[in-house]
Design a protein around this motif. Structure first.
Motif, mmCIF file in Angstrom:
data_model
loop_
_atom_site.group_PDB
_atom_site.id
_atom_site.type_symbol
_atom_site.label_atom_id
_atom_site.label_comp_id
_atom_site.label_asym_id
_atom_site.label_seq_id
_atom_site.Cartn_x
_atom_site.Cartn_y
_atom_site.Cartn_z
ATOM 1 N N ALA A 35 -51.425 -41.165 -13.643
ATOM 2 C CA ALA A 35 -50.971 -41.572 -14.979
ATOM 3 C C ALA A 35 -51.196 -40.449 -15.978
ATOM 4 O O ALA A 35 -50.358 -40.190 -16.842
ATOM 5 N N GLN A 36 -52.324 -39.778 -15.828
ATOM 6 C CA GLN A 36 -52.623 -38.676 -16.744
ATOM 7 C C GLN A 36 -51.625 -37.549 -16.567
ATOM 8 O O GLN A 36 -51.157 -36.967 -17.538
ATOM 9 N N GLU A 37 -51.299 -37.268 -15.311
ATOM 10 C CA GLU A 37 -50.325 -36.213 -15.045
ATOM 11 C C GLU A 37 -48.983 -36.555 -15.670
ATOM 12 O O GLU A 37 -48.329 -35.712 -16.284
ATOM 13 N N ALA A 38 -48.587 -37.811 -15.520
ATOM 14 C CA ALA A 38 -47.304 -38.238 -16.084
ATOM 15 C C ALA A 38 -47.314 -38.107 -17.596
ATOM 16 O O ALA A 38 -46.339 -37.661 -18.198
ATOM 17 N N SER A 140 -47.517 -50.286 -14.078
ATOM 18 C CA SER A 140 -48.253 -49.670 -12.976
ATOM 19 C C SER A 140 -47.571 -48.376 -12.558
ATOM 20 O O SER A 140 -48.208 -47.441 -12.096
ATOM 21 N N ARG A 141 -46.261 -48.334 -12.733
ATOM 22 C CA ARG A 141 -45.534 -47.096 -12.461
ATOM 23 C C ARG A 141 -44.552 -46.935 -13.610
ATOM 24 O O ARG A 141 -43.473 -47.525 -13.596
ATOM 25 N N VAL A 142 -44.927 -46.153 -14.605
ATOM 26 C CA VAL A 142 -44.109 -46.052 -15.811
ATOM 27 C C VAL A 142 -42.832 -45.281 -15.519
ATOM 28 O O VAL A 142 -42.857 -44.228 -14.913
ATOM 29 N N ASP A 143 -41.744 -45.845 -15.959
ATOM 30 C CA ASP A 143 -40.441 -45.306 -15.648
ATOM 31 C C ASP A 143 -39.680 -45.123 -16.957
ATOM 32 O O ASP A 143 -39.720 -45.984 -17.832
ATOM 33 N N PHE A 144 -39.005 -43.996 -17.112
ATOM 34 C CA PHE A 144 -38.302 -43.732 -18.358
ATOM 35 C C PHE A 144 -37.175 -44.744 -18.571
ATOM 36 O O PHE A 144 -36.861 -45.099 -19.704
ATOM 37 N N GLY A 145 -36.588 -45.222 -17.480
ATOM 38 C CA GLY A 145 -35.517 -46.210 -17.594
ATOM 39 C C GLY A 145 -35.965 -47.459 -18.333
ATOM 40 O O GLY A 145 -35.241 -48.003 -19.169
ATOM 41 N N ILE A 146 -37.192 -47.912 -18.027
ATOM 42 C CA ILE A 146 -37.719 -49.110 -18.678
ATOM 43 C C ILE A 146 -37.971 -48.838 -20.156
ATOM 44 O O ILE A 146 -37.630 -49.638 -21.023
ATOM 45 N N ALA A 147 -38.539 -47.665 -20.432
ATOM 46 C CA ALA A 147 -38.800 -47.296 -21.828
ATOM 47 C C ALA A 147 -37.493 -47.298 -22.609
ATOM 48 O O ALA A 147 -37.418 -47.743 -23.756
ATOM 49 N N ARG A 148 -36.446 -46.819 -21.969
ATOM 50 C CA ARG A 148 -35.144 -46.759 -22.605
ATOM 51 C C ARG A 148 -34.605 -48.164 -22.862
ATOM 52 O O ARG A 148 -34.063 -48.450 -23.927
ATOM 53 N N GLU A 149 -34.801 -49.031 -21.881
ATOM 54 C CA GLU A 149 -34.338 -50.415 -22.021
ATOM 55 C C GLU A 149 -35.047 -51.100 -23.191
ATOM 56 O O GLU A 149 -34.413 -51.766 -24.012
ATOM 57 N N ILE A 150 -36.360 -50.916 -23.241
ATOM 58 C CA ILE A 150 -37.134 -51.545 -24.309
ATOM 59 C C ILE A 150 -36.693 -51.009 -25.661
ATOM 60 O O ILE A 150 -36.448 -51.773 -26.598
ATOM 61 N N SER A 151 -36.536 -49.692 -25.757
ATOM 62 C CA SER A 151 -36.191 -49.155 -27.069
ATOM 63 C C SER A 151 -34.768 -49.524 -27.460
ATOM 64 O O SER A 151 -34.478 -49.678 -28.641
ATOM 65 N N LYS A 152 -33.914 -49.711 -26.468
ATOM 66 C CA LYS A 152 -32.552 -50.145 -26.794
ATOM 67 C C LYS A 152 -32.580 -51.548 -27.396
ATOM 68 O O LYS A 152 -31.948 -51.824 -28.416
ATOM 69 N N LEU A 153 -33.356 -52.412 -26.761
ATOM 70 C CA LEU A 153 -33.498 -53.781 -27.269
ATOM 71 C C LEU A 153 -34.028 -53.761 -28.705
ATOM 72 O O LEU A 153 -33.498 -54.433 -29.592
ATOM 73 N N VAL A 154 -35.045 -52.957 -28.916
ATOM 74 C CA VAL A 154 -35.687 -52.895 -30.234
ATOM 75 C C VAL A 154 -34.740 -52.317 -31.282
ATOM 76 O O VAL A 154 -34.569 -52.875 -32.364
ATOM 77 N N THR A 155 -34.089 -51.190 -30.948
ATOM 78 C CA THR A 155 -33.210 -50.561 -31.933
ATOM 79 C C THR A 155 -31.995 -51.448 -32.228
ATOM 80 O O THR A 155 -31.542 -51.500 -33.362
ATOM 81 N N ASP A 156 -31.506 -52.144 -31.215
ATOM 82 C CA ASP A 156 -30.379 -53.059 -31.452
ATOM 83 C C ASP A 156 -30.772 -54.154 -32.429
ATOM 84 O O ASP A 156 -30.047 -54.439 -33.377
ATOM 85 N N LEU A 157 -31.927 -54.760 -32.189
ATOM 86 C CA LEU A 157 -32.400 -55.825 -33.081
ATOM 87 C C LEU A 157 -32.559 -55.297 -34.502
ATOM 88 O O LEU A 157 -32.245 -55.981 -35.473
ATOM 89 N N TYR A 158 -33.024 -54.061 -34.586
ATOM 90 C CA TYR A 158 -33.250 -53.484 -35.910
ATOM 91 C C TYR A 158 -31.918 -53.165 -36.601
ATOM 92 O O TYR A 158 -31.743 -53.435 -37.784
ATOM 93 N N THR A 159 -31.005 -52.602 -35.852
ATOM 94 C CA THR A 159 -29.708 -52.233 -36.424
ATOM 95 C C THR A 159 -28.929 -53.467 -36.863
ATOM 96 O O THR A 159 -28.226 -53.449 -37.865
ATOM 97 N N SER A 238 -51.024 -46.313 -22.495
ATOM 98 C CA SER A 238 -51.606 -47.611 -22.175
ATOM 99 C C SER A 238 -51.932 -47.690 -20.684
ATOM 100 O O SER A 238 -52.970 -48.204 -20.283
ATOM 101 N N CYS A 239 -51.021 -47.167 -19.884
ATOM 102 C CA CYS A 239 -51.199 -47.191 -18.430
ATOM 103 C C CYS A 239 -52.434 -46.379 -18.039
ATOM 104 O O CYS A 239 -53.291 -46.848 -17.286
ATOM 105 N N ALA A 240 -52.558 -45.183 -18.605
ATOM 106 C CA ALA A 240 -53.717 -44.349 -18.298
ATOM 107 C C ALA A 240 -54.998 -45.024 -18.771
ATOM 108 O O ALA A 240 -56.005 -45.039 -18.060
ATOM 109 N N ALA A 241 -54.940 -45.621 -19.957
ATOM 110 C CA ALA A 241 -56.132 -46.274 -20.501
ATOM 111 C C ALA A 241 -56.545 -47.462 -19.635
ATOM 112 O O ALA A 241 -57.736 -47.689 -19.408
#
Lengths: 291, 145
Positions: A35-38, A140-159, A238-241
């Motif tokens: 996690a730290q390496e990532a 447990s395995r952080v993936d950029f795709g998920i981060a993108r999905e979450i931020s898309k949901l958030v930015t859409d709601l905001y927009t 959060s994952c590393a912590a």
């Protein structure tokens, strides 16, 4: 009075537990390293992106973009990052405490939550929060795709102006022994604070760039990307912590088990000695009476 | 005075792919390929889907990467590429790229109105670039023999 056999059983059971906690400690240590390496590997991109975005925004007189539009804060969305599993010491308790602090501070506002991580989801659901989405088993395995999905949901709601502000509550990995709980405003993008502006940067901000695309168009592309990297960063932290907290907790548990075993062994030996002494006395006194 | 070399940095959200001193870079801008030599005027552009090529010295063989969307900042002595995805030629799984290409073509060929046309087009472009880069890479040792 506990017999020898009882002690042996207790010791064996504690030893088994110790083996499990020790194994969990090693697993967490390995995951923590990954996690730290990532988290480290994601840093250059975030740094360069912030630099480009900052210099682009500095060039636009009055930047206009839905993600920059500040509204009175009435409906708040909280991105809440917690642990995926338990047995991580006070990790989940601490972050939940932070969440309830936030909730009290924003009393009277309408709060919607997107929990990321199973433990937080379960706790917040019990507390009766409204969810705008939920993401479990993603940390447990952080993936950029998920981060993108979450931020898309958030930015859409905001927009769509369904929410007025977005906050992130997460644990920031500091050292293996300690994590810092942070609350960060994600939207609207106010000013870009990540990373200090260096002198070289300040100098490069003066350069007149050639823009292949219009500045505002470029900014409109950069901003969502910025939000994505922020979400990704919080997930990685959060994952590393979480792994660090679990490793520390399991290390303490292993040590405790060792102490318990020591105490039990001492007791067991005393009981055994007492029994032997008693037998000797019996034999001696028996021999004395026959003599 | 003009700088003699370019510091080329290629980063993606997940990792830093490249940090190298090079003599020449060609970037796949959205508007078309951009050749960059040391001393280029400062420039910011969006990236398209394409091939990034660089040479360590003016006469050496170019090294190529497949780059899929993102941004690039050009300064006289630095080129920073912020790609969504970037892969070295040897990292590309040719079979997977071929499969992706077939899938995208099939989706585009079907008359189904439910398909996301833009996404399929992008998927196809991506697959084509990966195949192109991987083939070129595999082709190099053959030519040099």
């Amino acid at each position: 009075m506990a017999t020898l056999l009882d002690f042996r059983r207790r010791i064996r059971s504690v030893k088994n537990t110790q083996q499990i906690t020790r194994a969990m400690k090693f697993v967490s240590a390995a995951r923590l390293r990954r996690a730290q390496e990532a988290a480290l590997a994601a840093r250059p991109y975030a740094r360069e992106l912030v630099r480009v975005l900052r210099s682009t925004m500095a060039r636009i007189e009055a930047p206009q973009h839905p993600l920059l539009a500040a509204r009175p804060e009435e409906r708040i969305l909280v991105l809440f990052l917690s642990g995926e599993r338990g047995l991580a010491g006070a990790f989940n308790t601490n972050i939940l405490k932070k969440a309830s602090e936030f909730y009290r501070a924003k009393k009277g506002k309408q709060i919607t939550v997107i929990p990321v991580g199973k433990k937080g989801r379960d706790a917040l659901r019990r507390a009766g929060f409204a969810f705008a989405g939920e993401y479990v088993n993603v940390l447990s395995r952080v993936d950029f795709g998920i981060a993108r999905e979450i931020s898309k949901l958030v930015t859409d709601l905001y927009t769509e102006e369904k929410i007025d502000a977005v906050y992130m509550i997460f644990s920031e990995f500091k050292t293996v022994m300690s994590a810092e709980l942070v609350t960060e405003k994600l939207l609207p993008v106010e000013k870009i604070t990540a990373g200090e502006e260096t002198e070289a940067e300040a100098a490069s901000a003066q350069i007149d760039y050639i823009y292949e695309q219009p500045e505002d168009e470029l900014m409109a592309r950069l901003l969502p990307r910025y939000v994505e990297t922020q979400v990704l960063r919080s997930m990685l932290e959060s994952c590393a912590a979480e792994h660090a907290a679990r490793m520390t907790a399991m290390e303490a548990a292993t040590k405790n088990a060792g102490e318990v075993i020591e105490g039990l062994t001492l007791h067991m030996n005393k009981v055994r000695q007492a029994a032997i002494t008693k037998e000797i006395i019996e034999i001696v006194s028996g021999a004395a009476s026959t003599a | 005075m003009l700088p003699e070399a370019i510091q080329l940095v290629v980063v993606t959200p997940e990792r830093q792919l490249l940090r190298e001193t090079v003599a020449e870079v060609e970037i796949p801008g959205r508007e078309g390929q951009l050749g960059v030599l040391p001393g280029h005027a400062p420039l910011i552009t969006e990236l398209g889907i394409g091939v990034l090529a660089y040479r360590m010295t003016p006469s050496s063989q170019p090294v190529i990467l497949a780059v899929i969307q993102g941004f690039a900042e050009v300064l006289p002595d630095r080129v920073t590429v912020l790609a969504e995805t970037a892969e070295r030629a040897e990292e590309i799984n040719l079979a997977r790229a071929e499969a992706a290409k077939a899938r995208a073509e099939q989706r585009l060929a079907s008359n189904d109105t439910n398909i996301d046309w833009d996404r399929a087009v992008i998927a196809l472009e991506r697959a084509l670039i990966r195949i192109q880069v991987a083939r070129k890479h595999q082709g190099v040792p053959v030519e040099s023999r």
